[in-house]
Structure formats: C-alpha cells, structure tokens
Design a protein around this motif. Structure first.
Motif, mmCIF file in Angstrom:
data_model
loop_
_atom_site.group_PDB
_atom_site.id
_atom_site.type_symbol
_atom_site.label_atom_id
_atom_site.label_comp_id
_atom_site.label_asym_id
_atom_site.label_seq_id
_atom_site.Cartn_x
_atom_site.Cartn_y
_atom_site.Cartn_z
ATOM 1 N N LEU A 4 107.896 -56.908 10.804
ATOM 2 C CA LEU A 4 109.104 -56.787 10.387
ATOM 3 C C LEU A 4 109.594 -55.517 9.958
ATOM 4 O O LEU A 4 110.958 -55.149 10.015
ATOM 5 N N ILE A 5 108.861 -54.436 9.536
ATOM 6 C CA ILE A 5 109.307 -53.382 9.247
ATOM 7 C C ILE A 5 109.932 -52.457 10.402
ATOM 8 O O ILE A 5 111.059 -52.027 10.227
ATOM 9 N N VAL A 6 109.243 -52.771 11.595
ATOM 10 C CA VAL A 6 110.033 -52.276 12.884
ATOM 11 C C VAL A 6 111.142 -52.836 13.115
ATOM 12 O O VAL A 6 112.333 -52.157 13.727
ATOM 13 N N GLY A 7 111.442 -54.087 12.988
ATOM 14 C CA GLY A 7 112.449 -54.941 13.488
ATOM 15 C C GLY A 7 113.663 -54.375 12.369
ATOM 16 O O GLY A 7 114.623 -54.317 13.114
ATOM 17 N N TYR A 8 113.538 -54.236 10.917
ATOM 18 C CA TYR A 8 114.615 -54.046 10.149
ATOM 19 C C TYR A 8 114.882 -52.455 10.419
ATOM 20 O O TYR A 8 116.148 -52.321 10.400
ATOM 21 N N GLY A 12 118.025 -56.281 23.147
ATOM 22 C CA GLY A 12 117.473 -55.396 21.926
ATOM 23 C C GLY A 12 116.192 -55.782 21.370
ATOM 24 O O GLY A 12 115.407 -55.097 20.843
ATOM 25 N N ILE A 13 115.773 -57.282 21.468
ATOM 26 C CA ILE A 13 114.549 -57.771 20.817
ATOM 27 C C ILE A 13 113.264 -57.324 21.904
ATOM 28 O O ILE A 13 112.616 -56.988 21.538
ATOM 29 N N VAL A 14 113.775 -57.379 23.460
ATOM 30 C CA VAL A 14 112.694 -57.086 24.216
ATOM 31 C C VAL A 14 112.398 -55.627 23.997
ATOM 32 O O VAL A 14 111.195 -55.215 24.176
ATOM 33 N N ILE A 15 113.418 -54.638 23.896
ATOM 34 C CA ILE A 15 113.040 -53.122 23.762
ATOM 35 C C ILE A 15 111.948 -53.091 22.487
ATOM 36 O O ILE A 15 110.963 -52.439 22.562
ATOM 37 N N PHE A 47 108.564 -64.179 16.759
ATOM 38 C CA PHE A 47 109.224 -64.824 15.463
ATOM 39 C C PHE A 47 109.499 -63.827 14.612
ATOM 40 O O PHE A 47 110.885 -63.573 14.074
ATOM 41 N N ASP A 48 108.759 -62.660 14.264
ATOM 42 C CA ASP A 48 108.996 -61.670 13.398
ATOM 43 C C ASP A 48 110.267 -60.917 13.878
ATOM 44 O O ASP A 48 111.127 -60.553 12.955
ATOM 45 N N THR A 64 117.840 -60.644 14.818
ATOM 46 C CA THR A 64 119.072 -61.660 14.953
ATOM 47 C C THR A 64 119.097 -62.709 14.079
ATOM 48 O O THR A 64 120.369 -63.325 13.985
ATOM 49 N N GLY A 65 117.994 -63.279 13.582
ATOM 50 C CA GLY A 65 117.917 -64.409 12.771
ATOM 51 C C GLY A 65 118.122 -65.533 13.866
ATOM 52 O O GLY A 65 118.362 -66.747 13.269
ATOM 53 N N GLY A 66 118.040 -65.514 15.190
ATOM 54 C CA GLY A 66 118.320 -66.289 15.897
ATOM 55 C C GLY A 66 119.756 -66.451 16.697
ATOM 56 O O GLY A 66 119.956 -66.988 17.556
ATOM 57 N N GLY A 67 120.640 -65.413 16.078
ATOM 58 C CA GLY A 67 121.899 -65.379 16.655
ATOM 59 C C GLY A 67 122.028 -64.404 17.660
ATOM 60 O O GLY A 67 121.029 -63.851 18.194
#
Length: 288
Positions: free
Chosen positions: A114-118, A154-157, A224-225, A231-234
């Motif tokens: 989550l930290i990396v994601g934010y 972006g999520i894949v990266i 999931f995380d 994106t929250g799914g968006g």
C-alpha cells in the motif's frame, strides 16, 4: 518421551485452533453463504441453491474482472521473471559492490504494498505530469491512472518493480547451486554465452523457475492492494480485479452471498491454474 509429546501438543493444538478459527471456519462460512441470498447485514436469509453461481457466468462485471485479472497476471508474471532473471545473472557475475546492489534490488520487497502504491500514485498524478508540462510532452502531462485504456499499465509497472525483488533473490540462490565446473567445461568446448545459458544455466534453474512462475502468477491473480492504492478499480471498472470486485460488492454493495459464490469460484480457478502450472513446469524440469 511423555514430556516431549506434551510439549509438542501444547504448541501444535493452539496453532491449529487459531488456524481453524481465523481461516478454516470463515472459509466454510463463506461457502455456506454462497448458497443463500444474504446481503451481509440483514437478520434473515433464504437458501437459493446454485442461483448465485449460475448468475456469475452471465454477469458482465464479473466476466470483465476475470479478463482484466488474467491479462494483468500473465503480463506481470512474464515481466517479473524475465527482468528478475536478467538482474540475477548480472548480480551473479563478478562485478564490484554486488552485495550492495543485491540489497538495493531487494529493498522494494521490504516496503509495504500500500505504501508503494500511494507513492506511485503521487508520482503518476503529480510528479510525472509536472515534468511533462516542463518538457512540453502531452503524453507525460496526462495521468496514466486516469486513462481507461492505459491505467492497467501503471499498475503493472508498480507490481513488476516490487515483485522482481523476491524473484531475483530466488534466482540468485539457484545460480549459486550450479557447479562452476560445468561452466569451465563449456568454455573448453567453445560454447558461447547464449549456448551456455540455454544448455546449462536455464536447465539447472528449472526448479527455481517453477517456484517463481507459480508465485508470480498467484500474486498476479490475487492483486488487490496495488489497485486500492492506485485506481480503486477505476476509471469506471477498467482496473477492477476479481479480488476488488469481491470486496466492493460483498462488503460495500450488499452482495455478500453473491460475492461469496464468486470467491468460491475464484479459489477453484487459482487452484486449477496453480496445479496446471506445477504439472507443466515440473514435467519440463524432468525433460531439461
């Protein structure tokens, strides 16, 4: 002997009870509710049999989430294993400060998802667009996470950047088990680097390749995380994974029983894919 048995049971039984209470029992509850119409908060419910399971196969949101998750998992699995293997081969060579670089490459695995994601969310939405404006690039000036077509990239990266750390360590462990005599014999026979890799290195890494492929695929299917943080799914439902759909529909959308059925199917799919992977890759190990 009696004291040893007593010590064994005193350590094993509490662990089994905790595992049953927090893992097995909730899983069995989920299977039970998948045959009902419970919304997750009402007092009563009715049994509906396999109605929830039948509806899953005609629900476009469910089908789209499966397609997105499979696409994402395949791309992430391939990229993680290719990049981590290349890094491991580089770190296994006799370069200066290789232990330092090993620590640097493993660092992403220590950080929370989550930290990396934010952090990457901020980079995508602020840092890169500002840089794009200064460079006059319309491509960089746009937040990729807001683009329905490219948000998944972006999520894949992010997933690949963080996932290669663990796989690299496993490949490094495998490379250190290969006898140096094999490489010396290969040099004497006049084999080039590609032939040495394909005939010696890769076959000897087969068990580690199997482990990395299965773990990377499982992690990709259970994404999931990263989606929560990025994106929250968006946008819309463009990056809604199966796990995200189960969470949003089950805990926020009043579809607890319906998404419990989805979770059961999801579990079966992951098990089947993992078994097929193991069978295929272990057969390749024997043929190597």
């Amino acid at each position: 002997m009696a004291k040893r048995k007593a010590a064994f049971y005193s350590m094993t039984i509490p662990a089994l009870l905790l595992f049953f209470a927090f893992h097995t029992f909730p899983a069995l509850q989920g299977i039970f509710y998948s045959f009902t119409n419970w919304d997750g908060y009402s007092d009563g419910y009715d049994f509906v049999g396999f109605k929830n399971f039948k509806s899953l196969f005609t629900d476009t949101n469910v089908l789209n989430s499966y397609l997105f998750t499979f696409k994402y998992a395949i791309v992430v699995t391939v990229l993680i294993n290719i990049i981590s293997l290349l890094i491991a081969l580089g770190l296994n060579s006799r370069i200066k400060y290789r232990n330092f670089f090993r620590g640097v490459y493993f660092l992403p695995n220590v950080l929370g998802v989550l930290i990396v994601g934010y952090i990457f969310n901020y980079i995508y939405s602020n840092a890169i667009p500002i840089l794009g404006d200064k460079l006059g690039s319309s491509v960089l000036s746009t937040n990729i996470l807001g683009n329905e077509k490219w948000a998944w990239v972006g999520i894949v990266i992010v997933a690949v950047w963080q996932g290669i750390a663990f796989n690299t360590i496993l490949y490094l462990s495998g490379l250190q088990t290969i006898p140096r005599d094999l490489y010396e014999a290969s040099d004497l026979d006049g084999a080039n680097k590609w032939q040495t890799f394909w005939k010696i290195t890769f076959p000897m890494l087969a068990p580690f390749f199997t482990i990395n492929m299965v773990l990377a695929m499982k992690g990709g299917l259970m994404v999931f995380d990263q989606i929560v943080a990025l994106t929250g799914g968006g946008p819309g439902r463009a990056t809604q994974s199966i796990a995200m759909l189960i969470y949003q529909g089950g805990f926020q959308g009043g579809e607890f029983a319906y998404q419990s059925a989805n979770a059961v199917v999801y579990f079966i799919v992951i098990v089947v894919i993992s078994v097929i992977q193991l069978k295929f890759l272990q057969k390749r190990e024997l043929d190597a």
